[in-house]
Design an enzyme around this catalytic site. Structure first.
Site, PDB file in Angstrom:
ATOM      1  N   TYR A 121     -10.724  -9.131 -11.387  1.00 15.18           N
ATOM      2  CA  TYR A 121     -10.813  -9.932 -12.863  1.00 15.18           C
ATOM      3  C   TYR A 121      -9.651 -10.852 -12.660  1.00 15.18           C
ATOM      4  CZ  TYR A 121     -10.486 -10.418 -17.948  1.00 15.18           C
ATOM      5  OH  TYR A 121     -10.486 -10.821 -19.226  1.00 15.18           O
ATOM      6  N   ARG A 148      -9.778  -0.285 -23.749  1.00 18.33           N
ATOM      7  CA  ARG A 148      -8.664  -1.118 -24.210  1.00 18.33           C
ATOM      8  C   ARG A 148      -7.696  -0.399 -25.438  1.00 18.33           C
ATOM      9  NH1 ARG A 148     -11.398  -7.100 -24.691  1.00 18.33           N
ATOM     10  NH2 ARG A 148     -13.178  -5.740 -25.185  1.00 18.33           N
ATOM     11  N   VAL A 149      -6.661  -0.662 -25.273  1.00 23.14           N
ATOM     12  CA  VAL A 149      -5.631   0.084 -25.961  1.00 23.14           C
ATOM     13  C   VAL A 149      -5.938   0.181 -27.570  1.00 23.14           C
ATOM     14  CG1 VAL A 149      -3.853  -1.661 -26.321  1.00 23.14           C
ATOM     15  CG2 VAL A 149      -3.283   0.672 -25.981  1.00 23.14           C
ATOM     16  N   VAL A 150      -6.378  -0.803 -28.188  1.00 23.15           N
ATOM     17  CA  VAL A 150      -6.449  -0.716 -29.511  1.00 23.15           C
ATOM     18  C   VAL A 150      -7.522   0.062 -30.066  1.00 23.15           C
ATOM     19  CG1 VAL A 150      -6.819  -1.919 -31.830  1.00 23.15           C
ATOM     20  CG2 VAL A 150      -5.433  -3.093 -30.026  1.00 23.15           C
ATOM     21  N   SER A 151      -8.635  -0.217 -29.386  1.00 24.37           N
ATOM     22  CA  SER A 151      -9.963   0.825 -29.812  1.00 24.37           C
ATOM     23  C   SER A 151      -9.464   2.373 -29.483  1.00 24.37           C
ATOM     24  CB  SER A 151     -11.227   0.376 -29.106  1.00 24.37           C
ATOM     25  OG  SER A 151     -11.078  -0.180 -27.724  1.00 24.37           O
ATOM     26  N   ASN A 152      -8.944   2.548 -28.303  1.00 26.97           N
ATOM     27  CA  ASN A 152      -8.569   3.866 -27.775  1.00 26.97           C
ATOM     28  C   ASN A 152      -7.701   4.547 -28.656  1.00 26.97           C
ATOM     29  OD1 ASN A 152     -10.035   3.749 -25.401  1.00 26.97           O
ATOM     30  ND2 ASN A 152      -8.188   4.037 -23.994  1.00 26.97           N
ATOM     31  N   PHE A 153      -6.725   3.979 -29.206  1.00 29.44           N
ATOM     32  CA  PHE A 153      -5.811   4.603 -29.861  1.00 29.44           C
ATOM     33  C   PHE A 153      -6.377   4.904 -31.401  1.00 29.44           C
ATOM     34  CE2 PHE A 153      -1.404   3.040 -28.200  1.00 29.44           C
ATOM     35  CZ  PHE A 153      -1.759   3.621 -27.157  1.00 29.44           C
ATOM     36  N   ASP A 176       5.716   4.969 -19.827  1.00 32.93           N
ATOM     37  CA  ASP A 176       6.413   5.587 -20.902  1.00 32.93           C
ATOM     38  C   ASP A 176       6.356   4.793 -22.232  1.00 32.93           C
ATOM     39  OD1 ASP A 176       7.251   3.179 -20.494  1.00 32.93           O
ATOM     40  OD2 ASP A 176       9.447   3.921 -19.691  1.00 32.93           O
ATOM     41  N   GLN A 184       5.853  -0.596 -22.266  1.00 26.80           N
ATOM     42  CA  GLN A 184       5.241  -2.107 -21.899  1.00 26.80           C
ATOM     43  C   GLN A 184       4.907  -2.776 -23.114  1.00 26.80           C
ATOM     44  OE1 GLN A 184       3.866   0.870 -21.494  1.00 26.80           O
ATOM     45  NE2 GLN A 184       1.638   0.757 -21.260  1.00 26.80           N
TER      46      GLN A 184
END
Ligand code: NAD
Ligand code: UDP
Length: 312
Positions: A143, A184-189, A204, A207
């Site tokens: 990527y 991706r982090v926003v959709s996952n969370f 941890d 980041q």
């Protein structure tokens, strides 16, 4: 104008198609539906100014257009690492095909580049003159390096063939129409929190990322495409400089949803950048652009969207 949006059935592309149609343009949406969905653009099918072409940008295509937004490329690490060779081909061969089209029909072309071209940055916040710290042989390289070559091609077609080019370096963008399993982090969370599952924090959680709401991003893309200035061909960062750790993001999502979140810590993926935040002075000066939607507000809209998805 007649405007081509490659990757137009994806998350950002679908919002861009919508906005361009609302401004009275004709829009050709080109997509191979790898991570894009008809569902994202089905509301546009009734418009006489909208056309959908199922096509892969790695293959040549002849179209006559005034502007090209080249967004075709999977953006989530989960998806771009699924077939890394194809990811490189999409960025490189796709870019050559779109630049060839721009040259042939004298269209202006904007390339969706990324903050990933800075790699794991040693300069913070990132300014456009930073060359980056990128691993050329790692799991993210398909990527990162693909997008770097795409920028090279843009600059060389501009210098060698006078193609009218724009390069935007997009920082983490979120909002309605991200895939539920996007990775991706926003959709996952958000999806995890709505389901009452544990939020998967990699490493941890210290980041950082800077999150831009999709409407702000689309506004920046359109402004850049239509801006004129002597150095307009040089890259422009578009992102929201608000910087959050993944632990802070998880807590903010808990607050938005109104639940006590549970988290679990998982190993940090290879080459995961430790910190990221755009310097947006260039976008401010050149385009008069700065983001308007703060994280809490954007998360509110995103959660409202995913509530419907998770329910069904
Ligand atoms: P997305 O995965 O939702 O959209 C990408 C679209 O491109 C999808 O519709 C997909 O089907 C299509 N596509 C992929 N390969 C193709 C090919 N070979 N031929 C034709 N279509 C193809 O991702 P997104 O978040 O909407 O990202 C859009 C663009 O913005 C990408 O180029 C991405 O690299 C860039 N970008 C996004 C972000 C972000 O945070 N969302 C950040 C930096 C850069
Ligand atoms: N991340 C996380 N949990 C997840 C998904 C991602 O902690 O379920 C982390 C990931 O390791 C990275 C950050 O969130 O540090 C942003 O990841 P994303 O894939 O959204 O974007 P990118 O790393 O490409 O900026």
């Amino acid at each position: 104008m007649r405007i081509l949006v490659t990757g137009g059935a994806g998350f950002i592309g679908s919002h861009l198609c919508e906005r361009l149609l609302s401004e009275g343009h004709e829009v050709i949406c080109l997509d191979n539906f790898f991570t894009g969905r008809k569902q994202n653009i089905v509301q546009l099918f009734d418009s006489k100014s909208f056309e959908l072409v199922r096509h892969d940008v790695t293959e040549p295509i002849l179209l006559e257009v005034d502007q090209i937004y080249n967004l075709a490329c999977p953006a989530s690490p989960v998806h771009y690492q699924y077939n890394p060779v194809k990811t490189v081909k999409t960025s490189v061969m796709g870019m050559i095909n779109m630049l060839g089209m721009a040259k042939r029909v004298k269209a202006r072309i904007l390339q969706a580049s990324t903050s990933e071209i800075y790699g794991d940055p040693l300069v913070h916040p990132q300014t456009e003159d930073y060359f980056g710290n990128v691993n050329p042989i790692g799991l993210r390289s398909c990527y990162d390096e693909g997008k770097r070559v795409a920028e090279t091609l843009m600059m060389d077609y501009h210098r060698q063939n006078a193609v009218d080019t724009r390069i935007v370096r997009i920082f983490n963008t979120y909002g309605k129409r991200m895939l539920e399993n996007d990775g991706r982090v926003v959709s996952n969370f958000v999806v995890q929190a709505l389901r009452g599952d544990e939020l998967t924090i990699y490493g941890d959680g210290s980041q950082t990322r800077s999150f831009c709401y999709v409407s702000d991003l689309v506004d920046g893309l359109i402004r850049l495409m239509n801006a004129e200035s002597e150095d307009i061909h040089m890259p422009v960062n578009i992102g929201n400089p608000g910087e959050f750790t993944m632990n802070e993001l998880a807590a903010e999502i808990g607050k938005t949803i109104g639940t006590d979140i549970k988290v679990k810590y998982l190993p940090l993926p290879q080459d995961d950048p430790k910190q990221r935040k755009p310097n947006i002075e260039r976008a401010k000066n050149l385009l008069g652009w700065s983001p308007k939607v703060p994280l809490a507000e954007g998360l509110g809209k995103t959660v409202a969207y995913f509530r419907q998805i998770v329910k069904t």
